[in-house]
Write a protein that holds these residues in place. Structure first.
Motif, PDB file in Angstrom:
ATOM      1  N   LYS A 143       0.870  -1.176   0.000  1.00 38.36           N
ATOM      2  CA  LYS A 143       0.000   0.000   0.000  1.00 38.36           C
ATOM      3  C   LYS A 143       0.906   1.225   0.000  1.00 38.36           C
ATOM      4  CE  LYS A 143      -3.558   2.448   2.527  1.00 38.36           C
ATOM      5  NZ  LYS A 143      -4.372   2.516   3.744  1.00 38.36           N
ATOM      6  N   ILE A 144       0.738   2.065  -1.007  1.00 38.82           N
ATOM      7  CA  ILE A 144       1.568   3.260  -1.148  1.00 38.82           C
ATOM      8  C   ILE A 144       0.675   4.485  -1.019  1.00 38.82           C
ATOM      9  CG2 ILE A 144       3.170   4.513  -2.632  1.00 38.82           C
ATOM     10  CD1 ILE A 144       3.440   1.705  -4.096  1.00 38.82           C
ATOM     11  N   GLU A 145       1.094   5.402  -0.142  1.00 37.26           N
ATOM     12  CA  GLU A 145       0.382   6.655   0.048  1.00 37.26           C
ATOM     13  C   GLU A 145       1.365   7.787  -0.183  1.00 37.26           C
ATOM     14  OE1 GLU A 145      -2.480   5.875   3.734  1.00 37.26           O
ATOM     15  OE2 GLU A 145      -0.437   5.083   3.997  1.00 37.26           O
ATOM     16  N   ILE A 146       0.906   8.826  -0.870  1.00 40.31           N
ATOM     17  CA  ILE A 146       1.774   9.961  -1.170  1.00 40.31           C
ATOM     18  C   ILE A 146       0.981  11.254  -1.009  1.00 40.31           C
ATOM     19  CG2 ILE A 146       1.347   9.680  -3.648  1.00 40.31           C
ATOM     20  CD1 ILE A 146       4.172  10.812  -4.126  1.00 40.31           C
ATOM     21  N   TYR A 147       1.553  12.171  -0.250  1.00 39.00           N
ATOM     22  CA  TYR A 147       0.966  13.493  -0.053  1.00 39.00           C
ATOM     23  C   TYR A 147       1.641  14.431  -1.034  1.00 39.00           C
ATOM     24  CZ  TYR A 147      -0.822  11.592   4.334  1.00 39.00           C
ATOM     25  OH  TYR A 147      -1.466  10.829   5.280  1.00 39.00           O
ATOM     26  N   THR A 148       0.834  15.144  -1.831  1.00 41.95           N
ATOM     27  CA  THR A 148       1.356  15.985  -2.900  1.00 41.95           C
ATOM     28  C   THR A 148       0.701  17.362  -2.878  1.00 41.95           C
ATOM     29  OG1 THR A 148      -0.330  15.282  -4.483  1.00 41.95           O
ATOM     30  CG2 THR A 148       1.712  13.979  -4.403  1.00 41.95           C
ATOM     31  N   LYS A 149       1.275  18.256  -3.687  1.00 39.25           N
ATOM     32  CA  LYS A 149       0.680  19.571  -3.956  1.00 39.25           C
ATOM     33  C   LYS A 149       0.665  19.773  -5.466  1.00 39.25           C
ATOM     34  CE  LYS A 149       1.818  22.154   0.218  1.00 39.25           C
ATOM     35  NZ  LYS A 149       2.494  23.352   0.745  1.00 39.25           N
ATOM     36  N   ALA A 150      -0.269  20.569  -5.924  1.00 40.26           N
ATOM     37  CA  ALA A 150      -0.377  20.872  -7.352  1.00 40.26           C
ATOM     38  C   ALA A 150       0.893  21.574  -7.837  1.00 40.26           C
ATOM     39  CB  ALA A 150      -1.594  21.751  -7.605  1.00 40.26           C
ATOM     40  N   PHE A 151       1.291  21.257  -9.037  1.00 42.07           N
ATOM     41  CA  PHE A 151       2.423  21.883  -9.728  1.00 42.07           C
ATOM     42  C   PHE A 151       3.770  21.645  -9.033  1.00 42.07           C
ATOM     43  CE2 PHE A 151      -1.365  24.606 -10.286  1.00 42.07           C
ATOM     44  CZ  PHE A 151      -1.642  24.265 -11.599  1.00 42.07           C
ATOM     45  N   ARG A 175      -3.213  17.639   5.454  1.00 40.06           N
ATOM     46  CA  ARG A 175      -1.892  18.223   5.713  1.00 40.06           C
ATOM     47  C   ARG A 175      -1.495  17.965   7.165  1.00 40.06           C
ATOM     48  NH1 ARG A 175       0.997  22.520   7.627  1.00 40.06           N
ATOM     49  NH2 ARG A 175       2.829  23.056   6.415  1.00 40.06           N
ATOM     50  N   ALA A 176      -2.438  18.161   8.071  1.00 44.90           N
ATOM     51  CA  ALA A 176      -2.171  17.892   9.489  1.00 44.90           C
ATOM     52  C   ALA A 176      -1.835  16.417   9.697  1.00 44.90           C
ATOM     53  CB  ALA A 176      -3.369  18.305  10.334  1.00 44.90           C
ATOM     54  N   GLU A 177      -2.539  15.547   8.989  1.00 44.05           N
ATOM     55  CA  GLU A 177      -2.269  14.112   9.068  1.00 44.05           C
ATOM     56  C   GLU A 177      -0.853  13.809   8.582  1.00 44.05           C
ATOM     57  OE1 GLU A 177      -5.234  11.013   7.603  1.00 44.05           O
ATOM     58  OE2 GLU A 177      -3.683  10.929   6.034  1.00 44.05           O
ATOM     59  N   MET A 178      -0.458  14.424   7.456  1.00 38.38           N
ATOM     60  CA  MET A 178       0.879  14.217   6.915  1.00 38.38           C
ATOM     61  C   MET A 178       1.944  14.654   7.920  1.00 38.38           C
ATOM     62  SD  MET A 178       2.819  16.074   3.711  1.00 38.38           S
ATOM     63  CE  MET A 178       3.220  17.533   4.683  1.00 38.38           C
ATOM     64  N   LEU A 179       1.755  15.818   8.515  1.00 35.35           N
ATOM     65  CA  LEU A 179       2.718  16.326   9.494  1.00 35.35           C
ATOM     66  C   LEU A 179       2.869  15.364  10.676  1.00 35.35           C
ATOM     67  CD1 LEU A 179       1.746  20.098   9.500  1.00 35.35           C
ATOM     68  CD2 LEU A 179       3.880  19.112   8.642  1.00 35.35           C
ATOM     69  N   ALA A 180       1.749  14.841  11.138  1.00 34.44           N
ATOM     70  CA  ALA A 180       1.779  13.911  12.272  1.00 34.44           C
ATOM     71  C   ALA A 180       2.471  12.606  11.897  1.00 34.44           C
ATOM     72  CB  ALA A 180       0.363  13.647  12.767  1.00 34.44           C
ATOM     73  N   ARG A 181       2.153  12.076  10.734  1.00 39.97           N
ATOM     74  CA  ARG A 181       2.707  10.786  10.310  1.00 39.97           C
ATOM     75  C   ARG A 181       4.189  10.867   9.962  1.00 39.97           C
ATOM     76  NH1 ARG A 181      -0.593   7.962   5.737  1.00 39.97           N
ATOM     77  NH2 ARG A 181       0.656   6.182   6.422  1.00 39.97           N
ATOM     78  N   SER A 182       4.623  12.027   9.456  1.00 40.59           N
ATOM     79  CA  SER A 182       6.000  12.159   8.977  1.00 40.59           C
ATOM     80  C   SER A 182       6.944  12.717  10.038  1.00 40.59           C
ATOM     81  CB  SER A 182       6.039  13.062   7.742  1.00 40.59           C
ATOM     82  OG  SER A 182       5.695  14.390   8.109  1.00 40.59           O
ATOM     83  N   ALA A 232       7.661  16.607   9.052  1.00 41.58           N
ATOM     84  CA  ALA A 232       8.167  16.990   7.723  1.00 41.58           C
ATOM     85  C   ALA A 232       7.067  17.740   6.970  1.00 41.58           C
ATOM     86  CB  ALA A 232       8.603  15.762   6.945  1.00 41.58           C
ATOM     87  N   SER A 233       7.394  18.954   6.518  1.00 37.19           N
ATOM     88  CA  SER A 233       6.367  19.788   5.892  1.00 37.19           C
ATOM     89  C   SER A 233       6.528  19.933   4.390  1.00 37.19           C
ATOM     90  CB  SER A 233       6.361  21.172   6.541  1.00 37.19           C
ATOM     91  OG  SER A 233       7.625  21.789   6.369  1.00 37.19           O
ATOM     92  N   THR A 234       7.577  19.357   3.820  1.00 38.75           N
ATOM     93  CA  THR A 234       7.758  19.432   2.374  1.00 38.75           C
ATOM     94  C   THR A 234       6.987  18.299   1.699  1.00 38.75           C
ATOM     95  OG1 THR A 234       9.760  18.085   2.501  1.00 38.75           O
ATOM     96  CG2 THR A 234      10.041  20.486   2.595  1.00 38.75           C
ATOM     97  N   VAL A 235       6.714  18.492   0.426  1.00 39.50           N
ATOM     98  CA  VAL A 235       6.050  17.441  -0.347  1.00 39.50           C
ATOM     99  C   VAL A 235       6.971  17.026  -1.475  1.00 39.50           C
ATOM    100  CG1 VAL A 235       3.673  18.036   0.200  1.00 39.50           C
ATOM    101  CG2 VAL A 235       4.796  19.179  -1.705  1.00 39.50           C
ATOM    102  N   PRO A 236       6.850  15.793  -1.922  1.00 38.48           N
ATOM    103  CA  PRO A 236       5.918  14.785  -1.425  1.00 38.48           C
ATOM    104  C   PRO A 236       6.424  14.143  -0.128  1.00 38.48           C
ATOM    105  CG  PRO A 236       7.281  13.815  -3.120  1.00 38.48           C
ATOM    106  CD  PRO A 236       7.679  15.278  -3.043  1.00 38.48           C
ATOM    107  N   GLN A 237       5.509  13.557   0.597  1.00 42.42           N
ATOM    108  CA  GLN A 237       5.840  12.670   1.708  1.00 42.42           C
ATOM    109  C   GLN A 237       5.241  11.325   1.331  1.00 42.42           C
ATOM    110  OE1 GLN A 237       7.899  13.168   4.337  1.00 42.42           O
ATOM    111  NE2 GLN A 237       8.320  15.163   3.374  1.00 42.42           N
ATOM    112  N   ILE A 238       6.063  10.286   1.355  1.00 43.52           N
ATOM    113  CA  ILE A 238       5.680   8.979   0.820  1.00 43.52           C
ATOM    114  C   ILE A 238       5.717   7.935   1.926  1.00 43.52           C
ATOM    115  CG2 ILE A 238       6.253   7.215  -0.905  1.00 43.52           C
ATOM    116  CD1 ILE A 238       7.869   9.678  -2.275  1.00 43.52           C
TER     117      ILE A 238
END
Length: 85
Positions: free
Chosen positions: A3-11, A41-48, A51-57
């Protein structure tokens, strides 16, 4: 397949690079667009660990890091094993 999850931002070129590498490996990651912030975004910060940069994988819940980290795993020959688990 993992299972792969990736947090991204446009462009985001790094997000695009990571997505292309994962696609080349035959995977279909679950993508979370955090361009506008919000709870994902809050979920990504907690899980990583903040880490606030994207992507977070994440692969099978394990934090891999960003695009450079993913590419480094591939160059080291370790990415395929993670994806096959």
């Amino acid at each position: 397949m993992s299972k792969i999850e990736i947090y991204t931002k446009a462009f985001c070129p790094y997000c695009s690079r990571a997505m292309k590498l994962l696609a080349a490996k035959g995977t279909s990651p679950e993508e979370f667009d955090i361009t506008m912030g919000g709870p994902k975004r809050a979920e990504m910060l907690a899980r990583s660990g903040g880490a606030s940069t994207v992507p977070q994988i994440f692969i099978d819940g394990q934090h891999v890091g960003g695009s450079d980290d993913l590419a480094a795993l591939d160059r080291a020959g370790k990415l395929d094993a993670l994806l096959a688990a």
